[in-house]
Design a protein around this motif. Sequence first.
Motif, PDB file in Angstrom:
ATOM      1  N   ILE A 171       0.864  -1.178   0.000  1.00 49.98           N
ATOM      2  CA  ILE A 171       0.000   0.000   0.000  1.00 49.98           C
ATOM      3  C   ILE A 171       0.903   1.232   0.000  1.00 49.98           C
ATOM      4  O   ILE A 171       1.833   1.328   0.799  1.00 49.98           O
ATOM      5  CB  ILE A 171      -0.966  -0.018   1.203  1.00 49.98           C
ATOM      6  CG1 ILE A 171      -2.038   1.059   1.053  1.00 49.98           C
ATOM      7  CG2 ILE A 171      -0.241   0.069   2.531  1.00 49.98           C
ATOM      8  CD1 ILE A 171      -3.239   0.841   1.946  1.00 49.98           C
TER       9      ILE A 171
ATOM     10  N   VAL B  47      -2.307  -1.537  -3.439  1.00 51.58           N
ATOM     11  CA  VAL B  47      -3.221  -0.401  -3.288  1.00 51.58           C
ATOM     12  C   VAL B  47      -2.441   0.911  -3.394  1.00 51.58           C
ATOM     13  O   VAL B  47      -1.409   1.080  -2.740  1.00 51.58           O
ATOM     14  CB  VAL B  47      -3.960  -0.457  -1.939  1.00 51.58           C
ATOM     15  CG1 VAL B  47      -4.959   0.694  -1.827  1.00 51.58           C
ATOM     16  CG2 VAL B  47      -4.662  -1.798  -1.760  1.00 51.58           C
TER      17      VAL B  47
ATOM     18  N   SER C 201      -7.257   3.912  -4.428  1.00 56.53           N
ATOM     19  CA  SER C 201      -8.174   4.280  -3.358  1.00 56.53           C
ATOM     20  C   SER C 201      -8.088   5.778  -3.098  1.00 56.53           C
ATOM     21  O   SER C 201      -6.995   6.332  -2.953  1.00 56.53           O
ATOM     22  CB  SER C 201      -7.828   3.508  -2.075  1.00 56.53           C
ATOM     23  OG  SER C 201      -8.605   3.971  -0.989  1.00 56.53           O
TER      24      SER C 201
ATOM     25  N   THR D 222      -7.486   7.243   2.510  1.00 48.94           N
ATOM     26  CA  THR D 222      -6.367   6.615   3.203  1.00 48.94           C
ATOM     27  C   THR D 222      -6.888   5.639   4.249  1.00 48.94           C
ATOM     28  O   THR D 222      -8.023   5.751   4.709  1.00 48.94           O
ATOM     29  CB  THR D 222      -5.488   7.676   3.889  1.00 48.94           C
ATOM     30  OG1 THR D 222      -6.298   8.437   4.799  1.00 48.94           O
ATOM     31  CG2 THR D 222      -4.854   8.610   2.869  1.00 48.94           C
TER      32      THR D 222
ATOM     33  N   ILE E  20      -4.468  -1.204   7.754  1.00 46.40           N
ATOM     34  CA  ILE E  20      -3.326  -1.697   6.980  1.00 46.40           C
ATOM     35  C   ILE E  20      -2.784  -2.982   7.597  1.00 46.40           C
ATOM     36  O   ILE E  20      -2.462  -3.947   6.886  1.00 46.40           O
ATOM     37  CB  ILE E  20      -2.226  -0.619   6.895  1.00 46.40           C
ATOM     38  CG1 ILE E  20      -2.719   0.571   6.068  1.00 46.40           C
ATOM     39  CG2 ILE E  20      -0.951  -1.193   6.280  1.00 46.40           C
ATOM     40  CD1 ILE E  20      -1.792   1.766   6.086  1.00 46.40           C
TER      41      ILE E  20
END
Length: 318
Positions: free
Chosen positions: A172, A199, A214, A217, A223
Amino acid sequence: MHEDKKNILLITFDNWGYNQYIADALEKKSYRVKHVNFHSFEYTYPDFTHKAFNFITKNLGIVNLKHIHYNDIITDEIKNINNIDTVIYIKADFLSKQTIETVNQKAKKSVLLINDSINRYPNTKNILGLFDKVFSFERKDCDKYDLIFKPNFIYKTIDRIPKHFKYKVFNISSYDKRFPVIKKIAEALYDLNIKSKIVIFSSKENNDPYLEFSKCTLSISEINALMEESEIILDVNRNQQEGLSFRVFESLGLKKKLITTNTDIVTYDFYNPENIFVIEDVDNIKIPQSFLQSPYKVIPQEILDKYLVENWVDELIN
């Protein structure tokens, strides 16, 4: 006789929440901790003219209205605080010399922790002399500016490695200069028929089957939940950055294998090629099946201990 608790002042720009783990670890050691997180200080432009003015002046390096706001509130936050044993700063390049000196006058010891390269935030060079100790996660900066080397920390651990995972590889990241590299790696994993969750935080639209974009956040807890569902963590370092990101230490704490573009990782005591695959050429990515299919090799506890946040904080205050 009962010894009074020592007072620790932690001043940080904690946009992700990692620095709160430092505050929590210090409190568990019976220190009295005040965490001033100036990321939480909201600033509202009075009108569009002020916003436009700030856009121009901050890009010219003249003045940043948000930074002035940060300094004013920090000064107000600490005006009634005295007898500080240690003040610890993270992201102090946002602060003025006057603010730092005002805070330091109230403290017996001042410490700066840098977890970005000075090349990325050059204003940091102007404040290095204001602190009793300066730590950095970037070895090159330590050598160049005579700083103390200190990598990031492990804030979460698990006892058992799960047997089943939802994803093979997880990453991410924000949409920044790393994106072309992340995209190449994600495409290579897709071509290997590896189920990944990559992501990117961005308002852009995406049609690639191997990437997710995305607009929102995620919190650290969200996460972490995704990482726990994944067998391997992907880490892509910034250009000219050798210091290890939190992705590396999250993989250590969660007993995850790691795929990384940071070639400096081979110099660390926890490096094991059975756990960590280093991508040296993003235009020629060849991840061996033996790495993808073999189990994680547990790192000796004596090596991990020094990176655990509860031990890692000791050097800051001693």
